[in-house]
Design a protein around this motif. Structure first.
Motif, PDB file in Angstrom:
ATOM      1  N   ASP A 152      66.298  27.065  71.247  1.00 33.27           N
ATOM      2  CA  ASP A 152      66.598  27.878  70.076  1.00 33.27           C
ATOM      3  C   ASP A 152      65.434  27.733  69.100  1.00 33.27           C
ATOM      4  O   ASP A 152      65.042  26.616  68.759  1.00 33.27           O
ATOM      5  N   GLN A 153      64.881  28.866  68.660  1.00 29.86           N
ATOM      6  CA  GLN A 153      63.664  28.782  67.842  1.00 29.86           C
ATOM      7  C   GLN A 153      63.868  28.006  66.545  1.00 29.86           C
ATOM      8  O   GLN A 153      63.020  27.216  66.143  1.00 29.86           O
ATOM      9  N   THR A 168      61.889  24.575  65.597  1.00 32.25           N
ATOM     10  CA  THR A 168      61.054  24.388  64.403  1.00 32.25           C
ATOM     11  C   THR A 168      61.602  23.255  63.541  1.00 32.25           C
ATOM     12  O   THR A 168      60.839  22.452  63.013  1.00 32.25           O
ATOM     13  N   THR A 175      57.089  31.236  73.964  1.00 30.73           N
ATOM     14  CA  THR A 175      57.898  31.653  72.812  1.00 30.73           C
ATOM     15  C   THR A 175      58.161  30.466  71.886  1.00 30.73           C
ATOM     16  O   THR A 175      58.019  30.569  70.662  1.00 30.73           O
ATOM     17  N   LEU A 228      54.970  29.048  70.280  1.00 28.68           N
ATOM     18  CA  LEU A 228      54.506  29.854  69.146  1.00 28.68           C
ATOM     19  C   LEU A 228      55.305  29.552  67.875  1.00 28.68           C
ATOM     20  O   LEU A 228      54.824  29.767  66.766  1.00 28.68           O
ATOM     21  N   ALA A 229      56.531  29.096  68.033  1.00 30.29           N
ATOM     22  CA  ALA A 229      57.321  28.713  66.863  1.00 30.29           C
ATOM     23  C   ALA A 229      56.957  27.308  66.411  1.00 30.29           C
ATOM     24  O   ALA A 229      56.837  27.024  65.220  1.00 30.29           O
ATOM     25  N   TYR A 282      58.515  40.058  79.960  1.00 30.43           N
ATOM     26  CA  TYR A 282      57.834  38.858  79.481  1.00 30.43           C
ATOM     27  C   TYR A 282      56.348  39.066  79.363  1.00 30.43           C
ATOM     28  O   TYR A 282      55.729  39.724  80.199  1.00 30.43           O
ATOM     29  N   ASP A 283      55.816  38.473  78.337  1.00 28.42           N
ATOM     30  CA  ASP A 283      54.401  38.412  78.155  1.00 28.42           C
ATOM     31  C   ASP A 283      53.747  37.770  79.363  1.00 28.42           C
ATOM     32  O   ASP A 283      52.723  38.215  79.866  1.00 28.42           O
TER      33      ASP A 283
END
Lengths: 748, 342
Positions: free
Chosen positions: A445-446, A450, A472, A475-476, A541-542
């Motif tokens: 979970d972003q 964080t 993902t 990046l957070a 997806y990237d």
């Protein structure tokens, strides 16, 4: 005292004249030369001071330090503790020295050190060898000589490896810390190397008759291979003499207590087959040693009396090296520079303070006495014995999503990281301190990720963070660490632009997607002789779109052709439309590249094979999942994918890791991410070691300089300022549902 | 705004100053998440608690607010590299955070209006299904409209504008607006609709218009919360705004008590802080050398179950907390009880 006073007056006069004369423009850098030039210690301290002064003279002849001359403020300690402490205090408070060096005995070092420590003045002992001195005194205390542990280890290794000794007799002087510690260290290493101590006997310094001990030794059957005598110089000659007179011919071993002319003088021609460890030999053909001997002779008219002259010389040169590196005469800066001493080439060996220790890991010289003649045998760098790490743990954040959707790859990653930390701690920790992993669950979970990173930094005060296997979350998490100036090493996120996007505190342990796509494209062209390829790309997806783009780029660059590029969305379960379009192709493409995440790895393979298509299926590490075998079963045939490591790789690094992981967790590493977690932690440890500090900035700088780091998943080097390694890519083949290692490719 | 409310606002502001100077970044960050969740819960309460509809659209509205505000606040230089295909005028645009936030909220509200016109004519669980559908639509658009949203890659490197003051300020605005709305004729009409829509309509209440109002205001603040969240985390992807976020907000709402603004505040605060601190417990506890990861989720699930068994109407049971009055001599007249149908 009068001379000191007049010297001081003269200096004052010089200072007052300084503004008027160019040659004297620079104020001298004052260094304390603390030696007992009179009294019982004088026979070893006087040569020490001579060595130190010789070094200062050479420094000044070469232009001084930071453009200023060096001045030795030498005050006699008179082999008296009170006088030594007074002298140190005078150097600091009256003469305002910026650093002090000297003393060849631990007793005096223990008296002098704390005064310098309290005043914040670095003290470098030239010859006191008690290895615990820096710990006992404090962080301003450094040692130029090796510790007694090192010399005892060296002579023990020499006994086992060179003299092929299997059994030893020990005779220990009970009166000194030095002798008892030396014997204990010898015993420790000798037995660790498979040797056996058959009898341990003792005496008191001052004893002159050793017949009782020798009688007990003679009664031994079989006779021990070597005799270790832990003595101070006083008893070196007499013990040797009496042992040989008793008809015993085994090699006699000892430490630097035997570095005295007394052996030859007292034992005469009985001084045979005696080996001892010491700091330097004047016979050593090394030009550094010979140049020193020559200069000393020129200066004082005699050869250096003993190794302590060389130690005094090295101590001064080492200090000068630190002041040069510090670029300042601020005692704190000198201390810091001293602590970072690395590969300093001294007459008595190479001095490096490793892992935060202030005792050098130096080479030990072995000397042989034969017919009363002393000769150089060899130099030994004893293999360091890992000391149990002590002190405040070094906290490293372990940022993984151990619950939620990422847990199947993140949990093994954290296990790998923890295994590495455990091994590091078993091997003595980092900079002598244990490593502690602060692992907080990111819950896939972003927000939680964080928060966890922020908690690691602000609450747990971690010095670096590693983990995360998905871009993902990286990046957070990355920007928070970046903003706080804490290095973040991703263990498994492969988006090659991550370090650029996040900043200069972000590093990657895995290769980038470009590298793995290039590798599998090269494999397709060179090994599978493919000329045409079909592409099936997950659009969600990237990772998958980038992988396909990179594959396409390299495949076409190598002369291949993409005959059809088809797509789907992650979560799709029916690929019949795409497969129908593929089947309609004529001629059929040579290889099928499926750019998918693990979810679709099995089902795409299954449906392609069920459609009767038999071409090799290629993919990236999204295929590194047991799902291919589980879902596609025997249809899992001729599938090749690129990934970070194969557990089948016969490389001992890989096999040792697999074995250790099995022992720790009871299962084989679940996937390559376990190995990546392990490598990430080891790579971080490597950087911290090289940084010699737990300052996050220093760790970042050391990480950026990572070079030829030998990991389980390949060799990691950050070249030309990039923070993505140029690593080898492992190709795996799945055949009848069985995964096997094919080869490693380092993409061009 | 009476003296009393101003006093408490000043007190909170003072406490926040204290928090900012005393607490480290981590605690400030958790506090920021608390305020964002208060905005989300209080705004969802308007629809779900007061108007009696069941919306699951908060994640979608957050997503809209976050994406729009991100595109508006990103410096043109970043946009040039991240989104080279952006129309020039949009690529050059760089708006202040507050403007971008409000625009994000307004776009979310407009989308809510578009969805609401057909759906809010129906009664029952249609709104729940429709808003769930909206979430899927928003995500699919975010994934595929690559020129604007960068697709599945998401937008990262958002300026970290969100700080305690922004989230606190917006939380105060949210609570104030919703409190005023609820205690106005509009709010009474919403509650009347909640209790019995037919009866309300019979008394002349425009049922659809009031439901629309509640839904759009709720969406506006969800969009605001999304913008704040995006600039706190600094990276948004289509997958960031999943059903899980909606579910969490619904849990906060239910735990605090539907139909109570103070309940929403308590629910959001408790359900943000408790998992955060339980996580530290699970890290420090271990069973046979293994940390008990996931324990916090289990404890929370069990707690929610217990709350639902023993306090079915949430911790505050639909009532408002009355803060002690400091300036009025007489006791504040008890406000009309706001009862919920559960």
């Amino acid at each position: 005292m009068k001379r000191v006073l007049s010297l001081t007056l003269l200096l004052c006069l010089l200072f007052s004249l300084a503004p008027f004369g160019r040659a004297l423009a620079a104020e001298p850098i004052k260094i304390g030369g603390m030696y007992n030039v009179t009294g019982g210690m004088s026979s070893i301290d006087a040569p020490g001071l001579n060595g130190m002064k010789l070094a200062a003279k050479q420094i000044n002849e070469a232009g001084g330090l930071l453009g200023r001359p060096v001045e030795i403020v030498a005050i006699d300690g008179k082999t008296d503790q009170t006088a030594v402490t007074n002298a140190v205090s005078e150097m600091i408070n009256v003469h305002k020295v910026v650093a002090i060096g000297g003393l060849n005995d631990s007793t005096y070092a223990l008296a002098a050190g704390p005064i310098a420590q309290a005043a914040g003045i670095p003290f470098v002992t030239a010859g006191a060898t008690l290895p615990t001195l820096p710990e006992q005194i404090g962080d301003y205390f450094f040692m130029t000589p090796f510790g007694d542990d090192a010399q005892a280890y060296a002579i023990a290794e020499f006994a086992v490896n060179d003299l092929k000794a299997k059994t030893a007799w020990l005779l220990v002087d009970q009166a000194y810390d030095f002798t008892t510690a030396l014997a204990a260290f010898f015993k420790e290493r000798f037995t660790a190397l498979g040797g056996e101590i058959v009898l341990e006997d003792k005496y008191q310094s001052g004893d002159t008759d050793f017949s009782a001990q020798i009688a007990r030794l003679k009664a031994l059957s079989p006779q021990p291979d070597v005799l270790f005598v832990s003595a101070i110089p006083n008893e070196a000659g007499i013990t040797t003499k009496q042992i040989r007179e008793a008809g015993l011919t085994q090699p006699i071993l000892s430490g630097d207590g035997f570095d005295t002319p007394l052996i030859g003088e007292v034992a005469g021609e009985n001084a045979d087959d005696v080996y001892y460890s010491t700091h330097a030999s004047l016979d050593n053909p090394d030009p550094k040693v010979q140049n020193f001997v020559k200069a000393y002779k020129e200066e004082y008219g005699v050869a250096p009396e003993n190794a302590f002259a060389a130690l005094g010389y090295d101590m001064m040169m080492q200090m000068a090296d630190a002041i040069k590196r510090a670029g300042s005469v601020d005692p704190k800066a000198i201390r810091d520079a001293l602590a970072e001493t690395k590969d300093f080439q001294g007459v008595t060996g190479v001095i490096s303070y490793e892992s935060g220790k202030r005792v050098p890991n130096k080479s030990v010289t072995i000397i042989r006495v034969q017919d009363g003649v002393y000769s150089f045998v060899k130099e030994i760098v004893p293999s360091a014995m890992p000391a149990a790490p002590t002190g405040e743990p070094i906290k490293i954040g372990g940022m993984y999503n151990v619950t939620g959707g990422m847990s199947s790859i993140d949990a093994p990653g954290l296990n790998g990281m923890k295994l590495a930390a455990k091994q590091i701690n078993e091997a003595g920790g980092l900079l002598g301190r244990p490593v502690e992993i602060v692992a907080i669950d990111g819950k896939t979970d972003q927000t939680a990720v964080t928060n966890a990173v922020s908690e690691m930094i602000n609450v747990h005060k971690v010095v670096a963070i590693g983990g995360l296997n998905d871009s993902t979350y990286a990046l957070a998490a990355g920007p928070i660490a970046q903003a706080a100036g804490i290095p973040f090493v991703t263990a498994g996120a492969t988006l090659p632009t991550l370090p650029e996007q996040i900043g200069d505190y972000f590093f990657m342990t895995p290769f980038g997607d470009d590298a793995q796509a290039y590798a599998i494209a090269e494999f397709a062209v060179n090994d599978l002789k493919a000329k045409t390829a079909w592409l099936l790309v997950d659009q969600a997806y990237d990772f998958t779109t980038a992988l396909a783009a990179f594959f396409k780029e390299r495949f076409t660059a190598l002369g291949g052709e993409i005959v059809l590029e088809d797509k789907y969305q992650s979560g799709d379960t029916d690929f019949s439309a795409q497969i129908a379009r593929l089947k309609a192709l004529s001629p059929q493409p040579d290889v099928l590249f499926v750019s998918a995440i693990p979810n679709e790895a099995g089902i795409t393979t299954k449906q392609i094979r069920e459609a009767g298509l038999t071409q090799p299926i290629l993919s990236g590490d999204g295929f590194d999942t047991p799902l291919i075998g589980e879902v596609a079963g025997e249809n899992a045939d001729d599938v090749y994918y690129s990934t970070h490591a194969s557990l089948d790789n016969p490389d001992p690094k890989v096999q040792n890791f697999v074995k250790a992981y099995k022992e720790e967790y009871g299962v084989a590493p679940e996937n390559a991410f376990a190995a990546l977690g392990y490598d990430m932690m080891m790579q971080m440890a490597d950087a911290i070691k090289r940084a010699g500090s737990v300052d996050p900035k220093a760790i970042r700088d050391a990480l950026a300089e990572t070079k030829d780091f030998q990991g389980v998943t390949g060799v990691i080097s950050y070249e030309s300022g990039k923070r993505v390694p140029n690593k080898s890519v492992t190709i795996i083949r799945v055949q009848d549902g069985v995964y096997s290692f094919v080869k490693e490719i380092t993409p061009q | 705004m009476n003296k009393n409310a101003l006093f408490y606002l000043a007190l909170l502001t003072g406490l926040l100053f204290l928090a900012q100077s005393l607490l480290n970044d981590y605690y400030q960050r958790v506090l920021a998440v608390v305020f964002i969740n208060i905005i989300l819960t209080v705004s969802l309460n308007l629809t779900n608690g007061f108007a009696g509809d069941f919306s699951l659209g908060h994640a979608a509205f957050m997503s809209i607010g976050a994406y729009l505000s991100a595109i508006l606040t990103l410096p043109p230089a970043s946009k040039a590299t991240l989104m080279p295909q952006l129309p020039t005028w949009l690529g050059q645009l760089e708006l202040p955070f507050v403007v971008a936030t409000i625009l994000g909220g307004l776009l979310a509200a407009s989308v809510a209006a578009v969805v609401g016109v057909p759906v809010l004519r129906l009664r029952g669980h249609y709104l729940a299904v429709a808003t769930l559908g909206l979430m899927v639509i928003v995500r699919v658009v975010a994934i595929n409209w690559t020129t604007i949203t960068r697709g599945a890659k998401g937008i990262n490197g958002l300026p970290a504008f969100t700080n305690l003051w922004w989230v606190f300020g917006w939380a105060v605005v949210t609570v104030y607006v919703i409190w005023r709305l609820v205690n106005s004729p509009y709010g009474r009409a919403m509650m009347a609709i909640r209790e019995d829509a037919t009866a309300a309509a019979a008394r002349g209440v425009n049922v659809t218009a009031h439901r629309m109002l509640a839904f759009c205001v709720g969406a506006f603040f969800a969009g605001i919360a999304g913008a704040l969240w995006g600039h706190l985390i600094t990276a948004i992807t289509p997958h960031s705004f999943s059903f899980l976020i909606t579910f969490n907000v619904v849990v906060m709402l239910v735990v605090g008590g539907m139909g109570s603004i103070s309940g929403s505040i308590v629910g959001a605060t408790v359900m943000t802080l408790v998992p955060e601190f339980l996580r530290r417990v699970e890290t420090s506890l271990s069973l046979g050398g293994h940390p008990l990861y996931g324990l916090s989720q289990i404890i929370i699930a069990v707690t929610i179950t217990l709350v639902m068994i023993f306090r079915r109407r949430g911790l505050l049971g639909g009532r408002e907390v009355q803060l002690p009055s400091l300036f009025d001599r007489r006791r504040a007249a008890p406000r009309a009880r706001i009862e919920t149908t559960g």
